[in-house]
Design a protein around this motif. Structure first.
Motif, PDB file in Angstrom:
ATOM      1  N   ILE A  92      -7.906  17.638   3.956  1.00 10.44           N
ATOM      2  CA  ILE A  92      -6.524  17.757   3.498  1.00 10.44           C
ATOM      3  C   ILE A  92      -5.650  16.709   4.167  1.00 10.44           C
ATOM      4  O   ILE A  92      -4.753  16.125   3.548  1.00 10.44           O
ATOM      5  N   ASN A  93      -5.936  16.444   5.429  1.00 14.61           N
ATOM      6  CA  ASN A  93      -5.144  15.479   6.187  1.00 14.61           C
ATOM      7  C   ASN A  93      -5.246  14.060   5.636  1.00 14.61           C
ATOM      8  O   ASN A  93      -4.416  13.203   5.951  1.00 14.61           O
ATOM      9  N   ASP A  94      -6.253  13.806   4.796  1.00 14.80           N
ATOM     10  CA  ASP A  94      -6.403  12.465   4.206  1.00 14.80           C
ATOM     11  C   ASP A  94      -5.197  12.086   3.359  1.00 14.80           C
ATOM     12  O   ASP A  94      -4.907  10.894   3.184  1.00 14.80           O
ATOM     13  N   LEU A  95      -4.497  13.085   2.821  1.00 16.41           N
ATOM     14  CA  LEU A  95      -3.323  12.810   1.994  1.00 16.41           C
ATOM     15  C   LEU A  95      -2.290  11.980   2.739  1.00 16.41           C
ATOM     16  O   LEU A  95      -1.553  11.203   2.131  1.00 16.41           O
ATOM     17  N   PHE A  96      -2.248  12.121   4.057  1.00 15.75           N
ATOM     18  CA  PHE A  96      -1.219  11.445   4.860  1.00 15.75           C
ATOM     19  C   PHE A  96      -1.748  10.202   5.571  1.00 15.75           C
ATOM     20  O   PHE A  96      -1.139   9.724   6.523  1.00 15.75           O
ATOM     21  N   THR A  97      -2.876   9.674   5.075  1.00 15.77           N
ATOM     22  CA  THR A  97      -3.435   8.451   5.666  1.00 15.77           C
ATOM     23  C   THR A  97      -2.446   7.300   5.572  1.00 15.77           C
ATOM     24  O   THR A  97      -2.358   6.460   6.476  1.00 15.77           O
ATOM     25  N   GLY A  98      -1.691   7.233   4.477  1.00 17.93           N
ATOM     26  CA  GLY A  98      -0.717   6.155   4.310  1.00 17.93           C
ATOM     27  C   GLY A  98       0.401   6.179   5.328  1.00 17.93           C
ATOM     28  O   GLY A  98       1.097   5.171   5.519  1.00 17.93           O
ATOM     29  N   PHE A  99       0.599   7.314   6.005  1.00 16.19           N
ATOM     30  CA  PHE A  99       1.612   7.404   7.057  1.00 16.19           C
ATOM     31  C   PHE A  99       1.059   6.954   8.407  1.00 16.19           C
ATOM     32  O   PHE A  99       1.801   6.869   9.381  1.00 16.19           O
ATOM     33  N   ARG A 100      -0.260   6.648   8.433  1.00 19.97           N
ATOM     34  CA  ARG A 100      -0.895   6.216   9.680  1.00 19.97           C
ATOM     35  C   ARG A 100      -1.438   4.793   9.602  1.00 19.97           C
ATOM     36  O   ARG A 100      -1.562   4.130  10.634  1.00 19.97           O
ATOM     37  N   ARG A 101      -1.771   4.339   8.401  1.00 22.42           N
ATOM     38  CA  ARG A 101      -2.349   3.008   8.220  1.00 22.42           C
ATOM     39  C   ARG A 101      -1.567   2.232   7.173  1.00 22.42           C
ATOM     40  O   ARG A 101      -1.226   2.786   6.129  1.00 22.42           O
ATOM     41  N   HIS A 102      -1.278   0.971   7.475  1.00 24.45           N
ATOM     42  CA  HIS A 102      -0.564   0.095   6.540  1.00 24.45           C
ATOM     43  C   HIS A 102       0.764   0.715   6.089  1.00 24.45           C
ATOM     44  O   HIS A 102       1.215   0.497   4.957  1.00 24.45           O
ATOM     45  N   THR A 103       1.368   1.468   6.976  1.00 26.53           N
ATOM     46  CA  THR A 103       2.569   2.214   6.607  1.00 26.53           C
ATOM     47  C   THR A 103       3.713   1.302   6.190  1.00 26.53           C
ATOM     48  O   THR A 103       4.400   1.556   5.189  1.00 26.53           O
ATOM     49  N   GLY A 104       3.927   0.237   6.948  1.00 30.81           N
ATOM     50  CA  GLY A 104       5.031  -0.674   6.640  1.00 30.81           C
ATOM     51  C   GLY A 104       4.904  -1.268   5.258  1.00 30.81           C
ATOM     52  O   GLY A 104       5.876  -1.303   4.481  1.00 30.81           O
ATOM     53  N   ALA A 105       3.695  -1.738   4.916  1.00 34.85           N
ATOM     54  CA  ALA A 105       3.487  -2.346   3.598  1.00 34.85           C
ATOM     55  C   ALA A 105       3.642  -1.311   2.489  1.00 34.85           C
ATOM     56  O   ALA A 105       4.222  -1.599   1.432  1.00 34.85           O
ATOM     57  N   LEU A 106       3.143  -0.095   2.708  1.00 36.65           N
ATOM     58  CA  LEU A 106       3.263   0.947   1.697  1.00 36.65           C
ATOM     59  C   LEU A 106       4.710   1.393   1.514  1.00 36.65           C
ATOM     60  O   LEU A 106       5.151   1.675   0.397  1.00 36.65           O
ATOM     61  N   VAL A 107       5.464   1.449   2.618  1.00 34.03           N
ATOM     62  CA  VAL A 107       6.884   1.788   2.517  1.00 34.03           C
ATOM     63  C   VAL A 107       7.623   0.720   1.717  1.00 34.03           C
ATOM     64  O   VAL A 107       8.488   1.032   0.875  1.00 34.03           O
TER      65      VAL A 107
END
Length: 245
Positions: A92-107
């Motif tokens: 379930i925690n995989d959903l928040f991977t984008g908040f831990r990796r490459h966050t700046g680019a995804l934001v």
């Protein structure tokens, strides 16, 4: 002297053209990814729905925030798909991977997506909003007809302006997370890949519309299954169009 090993050149976003029938294979692979662990996928989808519904009830800011978070949540679901493809168990925690990796680019992707959709809303409102309001103010059948025509025109204009944005965002989270592309370059590569494969994506869209219709029938509960399947199909299409290039 050169330092060894010499690093491989950066991925430039090159994509390939695939056959229209591949759209069916993408859905098949999406289903295969879902059935590996349906309980986890349904839990992930419940979280996604709760987040978006919670944001939707906040006037003005909520829809903008929803667009902002879309690339980050999409990246998380794609990372979960990658784990399944590697025969690893999704969490379930995989959903928040984008908040831990490459966050700046995804934001940044989210900001660009949010601004683009806000621009579409403003353009539609400026060109059509006055006609709809004027028709409603007339308070007679003619006014109702004008308002209804304005609504249809607004929907058509929204569709025409939104499609290029969706094309640009479709593969962008995957390209940022998996290929470490910069946001603007990822948007361009995604748009070019979708344009190159316009026919196959038309087939994909038609199938998705039919599936959405049936998913909505049981009080919308079908989207708890269809959502993860769609995420898996996006991952499959990414692998098909970019990795195999």
């Amino acid at each position: 002297m050169e330092h060894f090993p010499i690093p491989a050149p950066a991925f430039d976003g090159a994509s390939r053209r695939v056959e229209p029938g591949n759209a069916i294979d993408w859905f098949r692979q999406g289903w295969a990814i879902f059935v590996v662990n349906p309980g986890i996928w349904i839990a992930i989808m419940v979280l996604v729905i709760v987040i978006h519904v919670g944001l939707a009830i906040v006037p003005w800011i909520g829809p903008l925030a929803s667009h902002l978070l879309t690339p980050l949540l999409a990246a998380g679901m794609l990372c979960a798909c990658q784990k399944v493809a590697r025969e690893e168990a999704p969490e379930i925690n995989d959903l928040f991977t984008g908040f831990r990796r490459h966050t700046g680019a995804l934001v940044l992707l989210g900001v660009l997506y949010m601004l683009a959709m806000l621009g579409v809303f403003l353009l539609v409102f400026l060109f059509v909003g006055g006609g709809i309001a004027g028709g409603l103010l007339l308070g007679n059948p003619v006014g109702a007809g004008i308002a209804f025509g304005g609504i249809l025109l607004a929907a058509l204009l929204w569709l025409l302006l939104s499609v290029p944005i969706v094309m640009a965002v479709w593969f962008a989270p995957a390209l940022v997370v998996f290929n470490k592309m910069q946001p603007v370059a990822a948007l361009k590569a995604s748009f070019n890949a979708c344009l190159k494969n316009a026919i196959v994506f038309l087939v994909y869209a038609l199938i998705a519309m039919v599936l959405c219709f049936f998913a909505a029938l049981p009080a919308g509960l079908g989207f708890l299954v269809l959502g993860p399947v769609l995420a898996g199909s996006v991952y499959a299409s990414y692998r098909d169009i970019f990795i195999a290039a």
